[in-house]
Design an enzyme around this catalytic site. Structure first.
Site, PDB file in Angstrom:
ATOM      1  N   ASP A 140      -9.070  28.516 -37.723  1.00  0.00           N
ATOM      2  CA  ASP A 140      -7.682  28.060 -37.659  1.00  0.00           C
ATOM      3  C   ASP A 140      -7.128  28.557 -36.331  1.00  0.00           C
ATOM      4  O   ASP A 140      -6.764  29.718 -36.198  1.00  0.00           O
ATOM      5  CB  ASP A 140      -6.894  28.629 -38.845  1.00  0.00           C
ATOM      6  CG  ASP A 140      -5.400  28.278 -38.772  1.00  0.00           C
ATOM      7  OD1 ASP A 140      -5.006  27.507 -37.884  1.00  0.00           O
ATOM      8  OD2 ASP A 140      -4.640  28.794 -39.623  1.00  0.00           O
ATOM      9  N   GLU A 175      -4.973  20.261 -40.331  1.00  0.00           N
ATOM     10  CA  GLU A 175      -4.619  21.477 -41.058  1.00  0.00           C
ATOM     11  C   GLU A 175      -4.210  21.217 -42.510  1.00  0.00           C
ATOM     12  O   GLU A 175      -4.652  21.941 -43.415  1.00  0.00           O
ATOM     13  CB  GLU A 175      -3.523  22.223 -40.298  1.00  0.00           C
ATOM     14  CG  GLU A 175      -4.029  22.836 -38.993  1.00  0.00           C
ATOM     15  CD  GLU A 175      -2.933  23.235 -38.031  1.00  0.00           C
ATOM     16  OE1 GLU A 175      -1.737  23.063 -38.391  1.00  0.00           O
ATOM     17  OE2 GLU A 175      -3.244  23.706 -36.934  1.00  0.00           O
ATOM     18  N   ASP A 188       3.285  22.360 -44.102  1.00  0.00           N
ATOM     19  CA  ASP A 188       2.631  23.327 -43.204  1.00  0.00           C
ATOM     20  C   ASP A 188       3.570  23.680 -42.056  1.00  0.00           C
ATOM     21  O   ASP A 188       3.731  22.907 -41.120  1.00  0.00           O
ATOM     22  CB  ASP A 188       1.331  22.716 -42.683  1.00  0.00           C
ATOM     23  CG  ASP A 188       0.535  23.682 -41.799  1.00  0.00           C
ATOM     24  OD1 ASP A 188       1.068  24.762 -41.480  1.00  0.00           O
ATOM     25  OD2 ASP A 188      -0.604  23.353 -41.443  1.00  0.00           O
TER      26      ASP A 188
END
Length: 628
Positions: A25, A184, A214
């Protein structure tokens, strides 16, 4: 029938041998690396047991420092310490300076590819990102004591082609084999939907519709995903590549700056120090009712009380922008709030109580937060990487992402012909045939566009290339097949081919810099707000193109056969009507253009019939009945 795996002596893989895939990430504020071990996906900690690594790089003349130590040095050495580099990926210099006015960095003056001037020389955002990835790679290799086979790197769902390509370039520079770029929100869905062996699993094996909210340090995404028998399909996605928790910090900084009367020079010089203190204040107010914002500016100690109520006031407008985007995503998915089964919270900024409250109120449901919102994306990437390196060959999970914006090409009159509409599942390939406008045309320009509006002027130009060496034909006779292909990473390639000659041209669409901030925020809303106006403009342009075609063909015909097939009176009448059509086509009265086209058509029918008879007589001249 079962198949045996055949290998040369001494070259077969040991039965216990396992390839290592990691998930990264690459975050704006913090980055993480995850791996699947003993069937469980987990993030990898450093020697101090810290899982989050600040996405901060300090460049000293003789070394590069990444992570926590670089973050600690940021206040004292802001010029050489790059923070939130993800915000600069694929952006122009104008875009950067317009939206972040108090940055402490010195930039090169390359408009399309700005870079930081540091103590170690010029460093562009790709190189800075590569240094972060190298640190994560080393952490993973030390943890597993082995080489990494491949990596899945997550990106915001709303990253455009330039930003995705920049991410892949950074990984290549870091010596990583990119298996896939993964949106994501989709990574978060994998973590919640497939991690069946832990208490983290909230969705179980039930099918349903999931909203993934998110909100990270510098980016925001919302995706509406449908889970159906192991298939994750993104029904809609929307977001902003320059909105996140950093904006909460900036709101606090601006309030304090105004409160204690800091000038622009002080705001720029002490920007990093003020932002660090604002972040501390914000995090403390997640559990406390009030705290003090303290800063030492040029020997003057400033102390300002910030209450939880005040913070809510400062950041509510930013959060409302994310809620509006959620509403837009639902509209795109053609779903209502009542259709959402689960809401997943991702990103450290979702720890802010007001964020959770406003999201809960909008979706009328308590969001899921059982997986650490900072880690959930990395965990999903780790699971996906484990599958892609072949450790779960029987896994039947299918992952379907979508295009955030429509893709198409420019046609006559400055119109946009959409070839792949937004929210189409990727990977995808679509083709459409076009033709030429003029007689004898041997080349055509293909202008690739992205956006939802009907006119070229209102969409974003991605690339232009020429198809040349086409055989000359009459207007409308050529068949040019334009093919758009979008791979699993969201990267686009375009091919144009003239079918009779097989002449073709090809381009990989890698724009030099990303979407302008205003475009990201406004492209979709503008398309809705201007839908009627756009359609009227499109119909007008189409009529103007039709009028231009009529004018060109008739003028050409008169020049070729007017003296022979028309009387002087007939020619005057037709040419007068053509002039009237030309005047009408230069205006904006669509119905008048239509009337004039019909009038010209009626007046020129006899001339057209005579030309047809002449062409037939020429074709038959000298031919016997037997030959015919």
């Amino acid at each position: 029938m079962a198949l045996l795996q055949i290998a040369e002596p001494g070259q077969s893989a040991a039965p216990h041998e396992k390839k290592i895939g990691i998930g990264i990430d690459l975050g704006t504020t913090n980055s993480l690396v995850a791996i699947v071990q003993s069937g469980e996906a987990k993030t990898i900690a450093d020697q101090t047991n810290a899982h989050l690594m600040p996405s901060v790089v300090q460049y000293q003349p003789d070394q590069v420092i990444v992570g926590q130590h670089a973050k600690l040095a940021a206040d004292n050495d802001p010029k050489n310490t790059i923070v939130s580099v993800k915000r600069f990926m694929g952006r122009s210099l104008q875009d950067v300076t317009q939206h972040w006015q108090h940055l402490p960095y010195e930039f090169t003056q390359d408009e399309k590819n700005p870079a930081f001037i540091t103590a170690q020389g010029v460093k562009n955002p790709i190189q800075v990102s590569a240094d972060i990835l190298i640190a994560l790679k080393i952490r993973a290799e030390q943890s597993v004591a082995d080489d990494i086979t491949g990596v899945v790197i997550t990106v915001p769902a709303y990253y455009d082609d330039a930003q995705r390509q920049s991410t892949k370039d950074a990984a290549k520079l870091a010596g990583l084999n990119v298996l896939r770029l993964l949106n994501e929100p989709t990574a978060a869905a994998i973590a919640y939907g497939l991690d069946q062996n832990t208490a983290q699993n909230n969705l179980g094996t039930n099918d349903g519709v999931i909203a993934v909210y998110d909100l990270g340090g510098g980016t925001f995404d919302v995706s509406i995903l449908k889970l159906n028998k192991g298939v994750f399909e993104v029904k809609a996605t929307a977001g902003d590549t320059a909105l996140g928790g950093d904006d909460f910090d900036l709101a606090i900084v601006n309030y304090v700056g105004e409160k204690v009367a800091l000038n622009d020079q002080q705001m720029t010089r002490f920007h990093r120090q003020l932002m660090s203190e604002a972040k501390r204040v914000k995090e403390l107010l997640s559990t406390e009712e009030s705290t003090l914002f303290t800063s030492d500016i040029e020997g003057h100690l400033h102390s300002v009380e910030i209450t939880k109520t005040l913070l809510d006031t400062l950041i509510s407008t930013t959060i409302k922008r994310t809620i509006e985007t959620c509403s837009q995503a639902l509209d795109d998915a053609k779903l209502g709030i009542e259709n959402i089964d689960k809401v997943v919270m991702v990103g450290g900024s979702t720890r802010v109580p007001l964020v959770r409250n406003m999201v809960s109120q909008f979706f009328q449901a308590e969001p899921l937060t059982s997986i650490d919102p900072d880690r959930v994306v990395a965990i999903g990437a780790g699971i996906q990487a484990d599958i892609l390196v072949g450790n779960k060959p029987g896994n039947d999970m299918l992952l379907l992402d979508v295009l955030p914006l429509s893709l198409g090409i420019e046609t006559m009159g400055g119109l946009v012909e959409k070839i792949i509409p937004r929210n189409t599942t990727i990977p995808v390939a679509r083709a459409q045939e076009f033709t030429t406008f003029k007689d004898g045309q041997t080349a055509m320009m293909v202008h690739v566009l992205q956006g939802e509006r009907e006119l070229v002027d209102h969409c974003r130009s991605l690339a232009k290339f020429d198809l040349t060496d086409m055989p000359p034909m009459a207007a409308g006779a050529a068949h040019i097949r334009v093919t758009f292909q979008v791979d699993a990473d969201g990267l686009l390639s375009v091919t144009a081919m003239e079918k009779s000659s097989k002449v073709q041209a090809h381009i990989e669409v890698k724009p030099s810099y990303g979407l302008e901030e205003s475009e990201i925020l406004e492209m979709l809303t503008a398309s809705m707000q201007n839908a009627n106006t756009d359609m009227q403009a499109r119909m007008l342009r189409e009529k103007q193109v039709e009028a231009q075609r009529v004018l060109e063909s008739l003028y050409t015909a008169i020049e070729a056969d007017g003296d022979e097939l028309l009387s002087a009176e007939e020619r005057d009448v037709i040419e007068f009507s053509l002039n009237e059509l030309k005047k009408a086509s230069e205006g904006d009265n669509e119905s008048l253009i239509t009337q004039q086209i019909e009038k010209v058509d009626a007046l020129s029918q006899a001339f057209a019939s005579r030309r047809m008879d002449k062409a037939i007589n020429l074709a038959l001249s000298g031919q016997s009945v037997d030959n015919l």
